[in-house]
Write a protein that holds these residues in place. Structure first.
Motif, short mmCIF file in Angstrom:
data_model
loop_
_atom_site.label_atom_id
_atom_site.label_comp_id
_atom_site.label_asym_id
_atom_site.label_seq_id
_atom_site.Cartn_x
_atom_site.Cartn_y
_atom_site.Cartn_z
N PHE A 215 0.82 -1.21 0.00
CA PHE A 215 0.00 0.00 0.00
C PHE A 215 0.85 1.27 0.00
O PHE A 215 0.49 2.28 -0.62
CB PHE A 215 -0.91 -0.01 1.24
N LYS A 216 1.99 1.23 0.67
CA LYS A 216 2.84 2.42 0.82
C LYS A 216 3.52 2.81 -0.49
O LYS A 216 4.02 3.94 -0.61
CB LYS A 216 3.91 2.15 1.88
N HIS A 217 3.58 1.92 -1.46
CA HIS A 217 4.41 2.17 -2.64
C HIS A 217 3.67 1.94 -3.96
O HIS A 217 4.30 2.00 -5.02
CB HIS A 217 5.63 1.23 -2.60
N ARG A 218 2.38 1.69 -3.94
CA ARG A 218 1.65 1.31 -5.14
C ARG A 218 1.02 2.48 -5.88
O ARG A 218 0.43 2.29 -6.95
CB ARG A 218 0.52 0.33 -4.79
N TRP A 219 1.10 3.68 -5.38
CA TRP A 219 0.33 4.79 -5.93
C TRP A 219 1.09 5.62 -6.97
O TRP A 219 0.72 6.74 -7.26
CB TRP A 219 -0.16 5.70 -4.80
N SER B 174 8.28 6.54 -8.47
CA SER B 174 8.90 5.23 -8.45
C SER B 174 7.83 4.14 -8.37
O SER B 174 6.86 4.26 -7.64
CB SER B 174 9.83 5.11 -7.24
N GLN B 175 8.01 3.10 -9.17
CA GLN B 175 7.10 1.95 -9.14
C GLN B 175 7.87 0.71 -8.68
O GLN B 175 7.77 -0.36 -9.28
CB GLN B 175 6.47 1.74 -10.52
N ARG B 176 8.62 0.91 -7.62
CA ARG B 176 9.40 -0.19 -7.04
C ARG B 176 9.28 -0.16 -5.52
O ARG B 176 9.03 0.89 -4.92
CB ARG B 176 10.88 -0.06 -7.44
N LEU B 177 9.45 -1.31 -4.93
CA LEU B 177 9.51 -1.41 -3.48
C LEU B 177 10.88 -0.94 -2.99
O LEU B 177 11.83 -0.84 -3.78
CB LEU B 177 9.27 -2.86 -3.07
N PRO B 178 11.00 -0.64 -1.70
CA PRO B 178 12.31 -0.19 -1.19
C PRO B 178 13.43 -1.19 -1.45
O PRO B 178 14.59 -0.79 -1.58
CB PRO B 178 12.05 -0.03 0.32
N ASN B 179 13.11 -2.48 -1.58
CA ASN B 179 14.15 -3.48 -1.83
C ASN B 179 14.47 -3.62 -3.32
O ASN B 179 15.25 -4.49 -3.72
CB ASN B 179 13.74 -4.84 -1.26
N GLY B 180 13.84 -2.78 -4.18
CA GLY B 180 14.12 -2.79 -5.61
C GLY B 180 13.18 -3.63 -6.44
O GLY B 180 13.25 -3.60 -7.67
N VAL C 122 3.60 -7.69 -7.57
CA VAL C 122 5.07 -7.75 -7.60
C VAL C 122 5.41 -9.10 -8.25
O VAL C 122 5.37 -10.14 -7.58
CB VAL C 122 5.66 -7.64 -6.19
N PRO C 123 5.71 -9.11 -9.55
CA PRO C 123 5.89 -10.39 -10.28
C PRO C 123 6.95 -11.29 -9.68
O PRO C 123 6.82 -12.52 -9.75
CB PRO C 123 6.27 -9.94 -11.70
N SER C 124 8.00 -10.71 -9.11
CA SER C 124 9.07 -11.55 -8.56
C SER C 124 8.61 -12.30 -7.31
O SER C 124 9.22 -13.30 -6.93
CB SER C 124 10.28 -10.68 -8.22
N VAL C 125 7.53 -11.81 -6.67
CA VAL C 125 7.01 -12.45 -5.46
C VAL C 125 5.76 -13.26 -5.76
O VAL C 125 5.60 -14.39 -5.30
CB VAL C 125 6.70 -11.38 -4.38
N GLN C 126 4.87 -12.70 -6.58
CA GLN C 126 3.58 -13.34 -6.87
C GLN C 126 3.68 -14.07 -8.21
O GLN C 126 3.34 -13.54 -9.26
CB GLN C 126 2.48 -12.28 -6.90
N LYS C 127 4.12 -15.30 -8.16
CA LYS C 127 4.31 -16.09 -9.38
C LYS C 127 3.08 -16.98 -9.63
O LYS C 127 2.41 -17.40 -8.70
CB LYS C 127 5.56 -16.97 -9.24
N LYS C 128 2.83 -17.24 -10.90
CA LYS C 128 1.71 -18.11 -11.28
C LYS C 128 2.12 -19.56 -11.06
O LYS C 128 3.07 -20.05 -11.68
CB LYS C 128 1.35 -17.89 -12.75
#
Length: 369
Positions: free
Chosen positions: A186-190, A198-204, A220-226
């Motif tokens: 929520f803190k970084h999606r807007w 920036s459209q990235r999380l603090p960890n990149g 976050v594709p690197s975290v939420q994989k199909k």
């Protein structure tokens, strides 16, 4: 809102509705410009004043007019058993004894829809909106497009934990986003659509957006994989099954376009060189307008008086019978006048026929073009 006696008002805030209390700051959408405190507030739709001492004043505001107010004529404790609330699913905060892990597993396995669409449907679970759905799916590491009945038992268990964690935390913090944990999506999606945002999380990790259930979803594709089938995969595979062709062979079996086919028919390869196209003697097909004109011309030809043949050449008049039918007592002068008139008439007929033939030929050529 529970009154001293029925009916009790039931508020549906919609997208931008809010409940304001005079003297307290309870803004849901913070104004971009500082506003002077006024009462009733701007966009108010409903005001209420208590009889307590000291009294308090309240107002329902809704600048987008999506909200609703219903008066429910029943006991206060029965309000959730009356329509429209009774059509809703259990609430993750108020109905923890109903929304158990077993209940959620059964619900997920009974549906064949994208998991986020299932969560947003208030008939399944109450109180999960767009950003809440994205947040809990991020914590559960589940892709929002994956079908609900393809989740593994471990994913369903984690999803149950994430639903209760995100919803309870947001309610405990009174939905004050400044107090939300910094690691929340929520803190970084807007930043979508904003310049230099920036459209990235603090960890990149990169944040992307997809549309699921008609709503924009942050993932976050690197975290939420199909890990199972999604709608796009199923459509693509069904298309291959129906055609009976593999994807690699699909290109070879595509039908040739008319332009490509004409090119292939008109070209021949000779010693690695391509021969020029052969000119066709066929006339181009007439357009519908040209066909209509040709039909009108045929009708006009059918209505032509005798004396004009199919090639529009005038038929020479046979004057033998005319001469035989002439009165023997006719004078030489009257005979000369009659012949002169007949000659003029024949010349005029030939001129008209030639003009008609030229006009028809021009119309047919325009129609063919």
């Amino acid at each position: 809102l529970v009154m001293s006696t029925p009916p009790h008002p039931l508020f549906h805030f919609g997208m931008a509705g809010w409940w304001k209390i005079r003297g307290l700051e309870t803004a849901y959408y913070k104004p971009t410009k500082k506003e002077e405190p006024t009462w009733p507030p701007k966009y108010w739709k409903f005001t209420l004043e208590t009889s307590d001492d000291p009294k308090s004043e309240h107002a329902f505001v809704d600048f987008r007019r999506f909200g609703r107010i219903r008066l429910v004529d029943c006991a206060a404790e029965e309000m959730r058993n009356v329509s429209p609330l009774k059509e809703n699913g259990p609430d993750p905060v108020a109905d923890k004894d109903i929304l158990t892990e077993e209940w959620l597993v059964q619900k997920l396995q009974s549906k064949h829809v994208p998991v986020k669409a299932l969560l947003l449907d208030q008939a399944n679970i109450s109180g999960i909106g767009n950003w809440v759905g994205d947040e809990l799916l991020y914590h559960a590491k589940i892709h929002p497009e994956q079908y609900s009945n393809t989740l593994s038992p471990a994913q369903m268990k984690q999803l149950h934990k994430s639903i209760h964690y995100v919803c309870s935390t947001a309610v405990d913090l009174l939905a004050e986003s400044d107090r939300f944990p910094e690691e929340w999506l929520f803190k970084h999606r807007w930043g979508k659509g904003k310049k230099d945002a920036s459209q990235r999380l603090p960890n990149g990790e990169k944040i992307k957006f997809v549309t699921v259930g008609g709503r924009t979803s942050a993932i976050v594709p690197s975290v939420q994989k199909k890990t199972g089938e999604v709608a796009a995969d199923v459509k693509e595979r069904d298309s291959e099954d129906e055609n009976g062709v593999e994807e690699d062979d699909a290109e070879e079996q595509k039908p040739k376009s008319a332009k490509r086919k004409a090119r292939d028919d008109g070209e021949e390869e000779d010693d690695g060189r391509t021969a020029p196209k052969k000119k066709s003697n066929k006339k181009p097909p007439a357009t519908s307008r040209g066909k209509r004109r040709a039909m009108r011309d045929e009708e006009a030809d059918a209505a032509q008086p005798d004396g004009v043949n199919g090639s529009h050449e005038p038929i020479q008049e046979d004057t033998t019978k005319t001469h035989q039918a002439v009165n023997r007592s006719e004078t030489p002068k009257s005979t000369a006048v009659r012949k002169q008139k007949a000659s003029k008439s024949a010349a005029k007929s030939r001129s008209d026929d030639e003009s008609h033939a030229r006009r028809r030929s021009a119309r047919v050529n325009r129609g063919a073009k």
